[in-house]
Design a protein around this motif. Structure first.
Motif, PDB file in Angstrom:
ATOM      1  N   PRO A 210       0.828  -1.209   0.000  1.00 30.17           N
ATOM      2  CA  PRO A 210       0.000   0.000   0.000  1.00 30.17           C
ATOM      3  C   PRO A 210       0.864   1.262   0.000  1.00 30.17           C
ATOM      4  O   PRO A 210       1.906   1.321   0.670  1.00 30.17           O
ATOM      5  N   GLY A 211       0.434   2.269  -0.767  1.00 27.54           N
ATOM      6  CA  GLY A 211       1.229   3.475  -0.927  1.00 27.54           C
ATOM      7  C   GLY A 211       1.511   4.231   0.351  1.00 27.54           C
ATOM      8  O   GLY A 211       2.500   4.975   0.446  1.00 27.54           O
ATOM      9  N   VAL A 212       0.668   4.061   1.370  1.00 31.01           N
ATOM     10  CA  VAL A 212       0.862   4.782   2.630  1.00 31.01           C
ATOM     11  C   VAL A 212       2.167   4.396   3.312  1.00 31.01           C
ATOM     12  O   VAL A 212       2.667   5.117   4.180  1.00 31.01           O
ATOM     13  N   TRP A 213       2.765   3.269   2.904  1.00 28.28           N
ATOM     14  CA  TRP A 213       4.026   2.852   3.504  1.00 28.28           C
ATOM     15  C   TRP A 213       5.138   3.864   3.257  1.00 28.28           C
ATOM     16  O   TRP A 213       6.064   3.994   4.063  1.00 28.28           O
ATOM     17  N   GLN A 214       5.098   4.585   2.120  1.00 30.55           N
ATOM     18  CA  GLN A 214       6.132   5.600   1.896  1.00 30.55           C
ATOM     19  C   GLN A 214       6.066   6.672   2.975  1.00 30.55           C
ATOM     20  O   GLN A 214       7.094   7.102   3.522  1.00 30.55           O
ATOM     21  N   GLU A 215       4.846   7.114   3.297  1.00 28.80           N
ATOM     22  CA  GLU A 215       4.678   8.109   4.355  1.00 28.80           C
ATOM     23  C   GLU A 215       5.144   7.562   5.698  1.00 28.80           C
ATOM     24  O   GLU A 215       5.770   8.279   6.495  1.00 28.80           O
ATOM     25  N   ALA A 216       4.852   6.289   5.941  1.00 29.07           N
ATOM     26  CA  ALA A 216       5.274   5.669   7.202  1.00 29.07           C
ATOM     27  C   ALA A 216       6.794   5.605   7.292  1.00 29.07           C
ATOM     28  O   ALA A 216       7.388   5.906   8.337  1.00 29.07           O
TER      29      ALA A 216
ATOM     30  N   ASP B  24       8.947   7.508   5.691  1.00 27.02           N
ATOM     31  CA  ASP B  24       9.453   8.877   5.816  1.00 27.02           C
ATOM     32  C   ASP B  24       9.399   9.366   7.258  1.00 27.02           C
ATOM     33  O   ASP B  24      10.191  10.222   7.667  1.00 27.02           O
TER      34      ASP B  24
ATOM     35  N   ASN C 139      13.640   6.154   3.279  1.00 28.77           N
ATOM     36  CA  ASN C 139      13.631   7.507   3.812  1.00 28.77           C
ATOM     37  C   ASN C 139      14.951   8.198   3.476  1.00 28.77           C
ATOM     38  O   ASN C 139      15.876   7.603   2.904  1.00 28.77           O
TER      39      ASN C 139
END
Length: 273
Positions: free
Chosen positions: A108-114, A116, A135
């Motif tokens: 899921p794309g939200v993993w990049q935010e996580a 970071d 990150n």
């Protein structure tokens, strides 16, 4: 075997498949009215002896072959989590490998935010070690802040890696190469892993270590010497985890402590209570 849970899972998923979608017709007169495929139709579609699927669904098929479970799972359109449940209910063990060759390739794309949001060095790679997210702290380890496309290929074969991963031949390679072997055992048709293995076997330094075997499965909790581009020499303690929807993918967090010697204390294991 958990017969009750196995029966419920298979009945539920079998009922969702319209017989017409596989070329069967429903009886128009007196006859079966239950939704979905019949057990007999499942046997026909899987080219199994009549009664095979009934034995599985009823819980009277101990130690069912993994090939049968895989065929049923794919016919019923199970996802990877349901595939795990099927194997646990039928065999009381996890699957021998992923259900689909494409599994483990996206998160899921939200993993990049996580990622970071993590202060420590952190990255996510897929089941082939292709980089999915990282990150800034991870990117800063590399010249020009250009993180490698495949972290395993970089760690095993890049000349810069053998300088940055201090004592590569003793502290890193013997623990990395068994992970490659284990991944190939679970995913023998993975072209990326097969190509990395080919390159390893052609490398005069990596090949002997790979061929010598080893039993390392993952780096969780390991502490290894690392030359940080900005902070200098130190020790990286690794935390490894897996996104639950992406079998074979891995989240790596490296807690870095500067210093040539291991002067920092190791934290005790965490336990509830």
């Amino acid at each position: 075997m958990n017969k009750t849970a196995l029966r419920a899972l298979l009945r539920e998923r079998r009922a969702l498949i319209a017989p017409e979608s596989h070329g069967f017709s429903r009886p128009t007169g007196q006859g079966r009215r239950a939704p979905g495929l019949s057990q007999h139709q499942v046997d026909q579609l899987l080219h199994r002896t009549l009664g095979t699927y009934h034995r599985l669904e009823s819980g009277t098929y101990p130690n069912a072959p993994a090939e049968l479970l895989r065929d049923v799972a794919r016919l019923f359109g199970l996802n990877e989590q349901e595939w795990v449940l099927l194997c646990r209910y039928a065999l009381l063990q996890d699957p021998p490998g992923p259900l689909y060759p494409t599994s483990g390739k996206e998160i899921p794309g939200v993993w990049q935010e996580a990622v970071d949001g993590i202060d420590h060095i952190a990255y996510l790679s897929d089941s082939s070690w292709d980089l999915l997210a990282c990150n800034r702290a991870f990117a800063e380890l590399f010249p020009g802040h250009r993180a490698p496309a495949n972290t395993m290929r970089w760690m095993l074969l890049d000349p810069h890696a053998r300088h940055m991963l201090v004592d590569w031949q003793n502290a890193w390679a013997p623990l990395l190469l068994p992970q490659l072997r284990a991944a190939l055992a679970a995913r023998p048709d993975d072209d990326t892993l097969a190509q990395i293995e080919k390159e390893v076997l052609a490398d005069p330094e990596a090949a002997p270590i790979y061929l010598s075997g080893g039993s390392a499965m993952h780096p969780d909790g390991d502490e290894r010497p690392l030359l940080h581009a900005r902070l200098g020499p130190g020790w990286a303690t690794m935390c490894a985890a897996q996104p639950l929807t992406t079998p074979g993918a891995r989240l790596m967090i490296l807690v870095f402590h500067p210093g040539v010697q291991r002067a920092h204390p190791r934290r005790p294991a965490l336990r509830a209570g």
